[in-house]
Design an enzyme around this catalytic site. Structure first.
Site, PDB file in Angstrom:
ATOM      1  N   GLU A 228      -6.905   0.340   0.563  1.00 23.75           N
ATOM      2  CA  GLU A 228      -7.199   0.744   1.964  1.00 23.75           C
ATOM      3  C   GLU A 228      -6.965   2.245   2.107  1.00 23.75           C
ATOM      4  O   GLU A 228      -6.331   2.705   3.057  1.00 23.75           O
ATOM      5  CB  GLU A 228      -6.285  -0.013   2.936  1.00 23.75           C
ATOM      6  CG  GLU A 228      -6.308  -1.523   2.758  1.00 23.75           C
ATOM      7  CD  GLU A 228      -5.466  -2.271   3.794  1.00 23.75           C
ATOM      8  OE1 GLU A 228      -4.340  -1.838   4.046  1.00 23.75           O
ATOM      9  OE2 GLU A 228      -5.966  -3.258   4.355  1.00 23.75           O
TER      10      GLU A 228
ATOM     11  N   CYS B 136      -3.371  -6.551  12.063  1.00 25.74           N
ATOM     12  CA  CYS B 136      -3.002  -5.262  12.635  1.00 25.74           C
ATOM     13  C   CYS B 136      -4.058  -4.717  13.582  1.00 25.74           C
ATOM     14  O   CYS B 136      -3.748  -4.096  14.596  1.00 25.74           O
ATOM     15  CB  CYS B 136      -2.735  -4.244  11.520  1.00 25.74           C
ATOM     16  SG  CYS B 136      -4.026  -4.175  10.262  1.00 25.74           S
TER      17      CYS B 136
END
Lengths: 622, 622
Positions: free
Chosen positions: A301, A384
């Protein structure tokens, strides 16, 4: 009573103070429905997810209310509840609602009950895990969760005035300061977040221990020997003040920059200030998607190298929000509009794409091309992004305006009303669909101040009139048009931001975008999606740099968007059938088509199919 | 005595039987030095790594020789020792060496001693972990390790004739069959490998239980409910016979295909046979790098979607070897040369790049462009690639030739001698630098048979003469030129494979390669590297599709390579300084330069700097 999201009222280095969300009433056709869906649907749906997935039960368990049960989900799941709480708190501040208030009260009560007697708060590290507190800062996100709680508690205080959650946060922060404060243990969280939270808590309490703690967390990274393993993935390879590139996990890096900017707002630390400039130049000059997406790599990521911007972008929704938060802080620090340009780019494109038009499904990743397989989901195991979008939408009014020294700043153009530094502004506009913006300025008594209107960096030829007379302020793209005069009630400002369709090329080292162009109109990046282009594989579309794109507002399309159409060429890819490599030169065979482009944020809300932001350039159809 | 690497002598569906490595003596300037370094340096160095990293001690520990010690390293580290053993065994078969023999004897002895009384063999699952045998097939690579041992033992038998290791392998295989055999537990390893190993063990023993077991492992995947979690990452989302795309972890997928091809060689399973064709077309048509690299994605070391081939390729060295092994089996199954074309592409490019010129450092990933940061390393924590390269080099002679029904096949053109099906071939060539190949054919007594000479798919205008007379065999690229005649000792074949420099374009859906071209000469893909192009950023070089590349053999360069030079344009990227996006059209400003390209495999052997295989196409310099 009400305060801004990021409160720089007393920040020594702040040029600006953002508006409070409660002082801004958005009443447009673009954001208002989204914010209403956020209040009326998303907050309730996410609360249900937090309940059904055990996230809130984890607090009840930690409080001893669920004997015999196990912790549920991922060890950092507390943070999702905190982000939801932050969203709900701001929503209460702008739109009081007993049902939301009840949920907030429930969550607040469960959180408070879960706090340990010494102030520690993390539902994973309880009971049998209590002995492992702070034993693995690198991986376990303990201080990250604490940071999100502190942010939520500060938000709750600023939005509602209530002290209850802030008191819990102070006890937690004190417990952390007792552990990690000056002269004590050196440590930081593998995932940055606590840095900006501690600065905000300092702003709310004026207790300098919290500001010290934020700076200690920044200073803990990049040490020799390292305290977090020394890797670039979590920015532990070098001290912050030596960084020249945004590296590693993108959300972490961007939150790190937010924390550093917060420290720079409060203290004179030239090395941090200079680092922020270096990292901003690095990001915007080599690592920013045209959608404002950040973090190219799916592996880790993470940020890629300079110019590594494949269309199969990771571009996490949370990274877009991290970028927005960083840009907002940089604008408060400098009063330079270029930071808002980037904030706007992220907001209208790579962040907004993270949310379905119905407001009930989310992208984790926001790629710039797809074959139809990438779809939004209602929730994630690692969730998230959804509550991060929710808190952003709840806070959004606060990002639109700011005040400086004898100056009012209009950062985002949204129809509605605002009270900024005692000046009542009434904004009429159809932005982002139309570039005409009318602002009624009502200072009450006559006042001398400067009205700063952001001329976006994409905007050539902007025009400005005050009370019907052309203003002589420079209309420089990427700067504020500053109108300094004696304002009186009823003054009318008419700003015109031409929304020409523009074609862009990327730096030639961006491999994925070589020989391609992307089109924008106003703040919006556009894409070609299969649903609008039947019979055409949009990956085969080639357009001329000077193609004439017609813009038309289509109320029935995707909740109402300006669609763009142009004549284009469509390469016949069937000539390649079965072959991956052919001797050069392969002259493409083109057919003609009228193609339709839609705003990027709106893709993947209809039937699945190919999509692309970057379109091939055809030299043959000039 | 000696046998091929993959022994299809008795395979019912095999059209070909590969040559035994022992029957081929490579004596050229390209491969022979590499193979010698492999024997004389690499095998010793890797043995030392296996000792110093505890890999061999893990066997000693499992045998009870190291009381009180812990297992060292990653749980699948046994497999590295096995791959080294396979390499050493083949090396002994072609080049007996007491020092290598001594190492092999040591390792063989430690392995045998580590075998459990019931035949089970895995040094991780011993002592306290013994109760966890086969409890997590998805993650723990237990059957993968077993497969590599079986392959090594079969190789040892085939190369040296010794039975000792094969007996250990049979006991291990029997233990696995007792656990997973027909009507018993359904299971497979998360990392394919055992499939091909069990077929090879069947070939060596003719015990059909092992062939059954291989097929059972294939059939265990893609079940409902799944036995491996049901994910595409480890090919458990659908049954093999329903696959139409290579998906998930690339090495696993390719090893899976190898195992399926091995089953197809031994049994009539039309659905597997058809699946192999579908997957081959999928790979070569949509997922193969021009270097023969496989597996585009760094996330998950995985195949990307169709046409997802960024230059920042993962293209693991092991995946290249997996591709080579699959292609070899497909050639044996079909007698079609197109599989060897792909084998050659992988071998000379994306596999060979995995090894430094000195033979002592390795790439895990083989990207097609770089800025100078990607360098070979002497070993890895997860060290799958180095011993995989070692076994390939030890086995290489066996890949060059094959025999069919009254037919001899020349698959790779390498100077040396070979005995294939009783025919002695003496090959003279400077391949891959020169396309002239002279072959003296000596069948002993006069014999009618067909000599099949592979005309590579890149080769237009090949010529062939037998004893000075033009042969009338069709010279079709991608097929064999078949010379059917009565051969007698002293017959001379002269093959000429024109090695024109060729420029290639990729399918327009390959985003990373749009508007770019790659050049090849013979089997070699070329790249531009900074070391040869001082003052030029090779990422800014633009070439015309019809540029005239001059080829020159430069003995001093990179161990002796044909370098290519051409006039090119060099875009002035400095005009972009600081800007990532600019309004289109941006007309590049070109300077002129003479640029030098080197074979891709040889990059990163000098000072670090930018490299690229794909070069921008300039329309301006035609």
């Amino acid at each position: 009573m009400s305060s801004p999201v990021v409160d720089t009222s007393a920040s020594i280095n702040a040029r600006l103070r953002a508006a409070s969300p409660a002082d801004v009433r958005i009443a447009d056709a673009f954001w208002e429905p989204r914010m209403r869906a956020n209040r009326e649907t998303t907050l309730f749906g996410q609360y249900e997810h937090c309940e059904s997935t055990g996230r809130i039960n984890n607090f009840r368990r930690a409080a001893g209310k669920r004997p015999g049960t196990e912790f549920e989900g991922i060890y950092f799941n507390d943070s999702d509840v905190y982000k939801w709480l932050e969203a709900a708190a701001w929503s209460l501040g702008t739109h009081p609602d007993p049902a939301v208030a009840k949920m907030v009260a429930t969550v607040a009560e469960e959180i408070a009950a879960a706090q340990a007697p010494d102030g520690y708060l993390n539902t994973y590290f309880t009971f049998d895990k209590a002995g492992e507190r702070y034993s693995n800062l690198r991986d376990m996100h303990e201080l990250y969760c604490a940071g999100h709680f502190i942010q939520a508690a500060v938000a709750h205080k600023r939005a509602t005035g209530g002290d209850a959650l802030l008191n819990v946060a102070v006890r937690l922060a004190d417990q952390i300061v007792e552990t990690f404060g000056p002269g004590k243990r050196v440590g930081a969280c593998g995932h940055e977040e606590a840095e900006m939270a501690f600065v905000e808590l300092y702003r709310e309490t004026r207790d300098t221990r919290y500001l010290d703690q934020a700076q200690l967390f920044i200073d803990a990274r990049g040490r020799k020997p390292p305290v977090l393993g020394g890797g670039a993935y979590l920015q532990d390879h070098a001290p912050y003040v030596e960084l020249s590139e945004n590296v590693g996990h993108a959300v972490r890096m961007l939150y790190y920059n937010c924390g550093a900017a917060d420290v720079a707002l409060e203290r004179n630390v030239p090395a941090i200030r200079e680092t922020l400039d270096r990292l901003w130049a690095d990001f915007t000059g080599t690592k920013m998607y045209i959608t404002g997406g950040a973090g190219a790599r799916w592996d880790g990521e993470a940020f890629g190298a300079a110019y590594e911007l494949p269309s199969r972008a990771y571009a996490e929704t949370c990274a877009g929000i991290g970028l927005l938060m960083w840009a907002h802080r940089m604008n408060l620090l400098t009063a330079e509009s270029r930071y808002v340009d980037v904030m706007e780019r992220a907001l209208y494109n790579g962040i907004l794409s993270g949310l379905s038009l119905a407001g009930d499904a989310y992208f984790y990743q926001n790629p710039l091309s797809d074959r139809g397989g990438h779809r939004r989901e209602p929730w994630f195991g690692c969730a998230c992004c959804p509550p991060n979008v929710a808190r952003l939408l709840a806070e959004l009014p606060g990002y639109a305006f700011a005040a400086g020294q004898d100056a009012v700043y209009v950062n985002l153009y949204v129809q509605g009303e605002a009270d900024v530094d005692g000046v009542h502004l009434d904004v009429r506009t159809r932005y982002p669909w139309d570039g005409a913006v009318e602002i009624a300025v009502n200072p009450g008594a006559e006042r001398d101040f400067t009205l700063n209107l952001r001329i976006p960096d994409w905007c050539e030829g902007a025009g400005l009139a005050v009370n019907g007379e052309p203003a002589d302020a420079p209309m420089t793209p990427g700067a504020y048009a500053a109108v300094c005069r004696t304002w009186k009630d009823g003054d009318k400002v008419a700003l015109f931001l031409p929304m020409d369709v523009r074609a862009w090329q990327a730096h030639p080292h961006v491999e994925a975008e070589f020989g391609k162009l992307a089109i924008t109109r106003g703040p919006l990046a556009y894409c070609l999606e299969a649903a609008d282009n039947p019979g055409v594989d949009v990956w085969d579309v080639a357009v001329a740099p000077d193609a004439e794109w017609s813009a038309e507002f289509r109320p029935e399309l995707l909740g109402g968007v300006v669609a763009l159409t142009a004549d284009a060429a469509v390469a016949d890819a069937s000539a390649w059938a079965g072959s991956l490599y052919r001797p050069a030169p392969v002259e493409p065979v083109y057919g003609a088509a009228r193609v339709t482009a839609i705003p990027y944020y709106a893709w993947a809300n209809r039937e699945a199919g190919p999509m692309t932001v970057w379109m091939n350039v055809s030299a043959l159809i000039r």
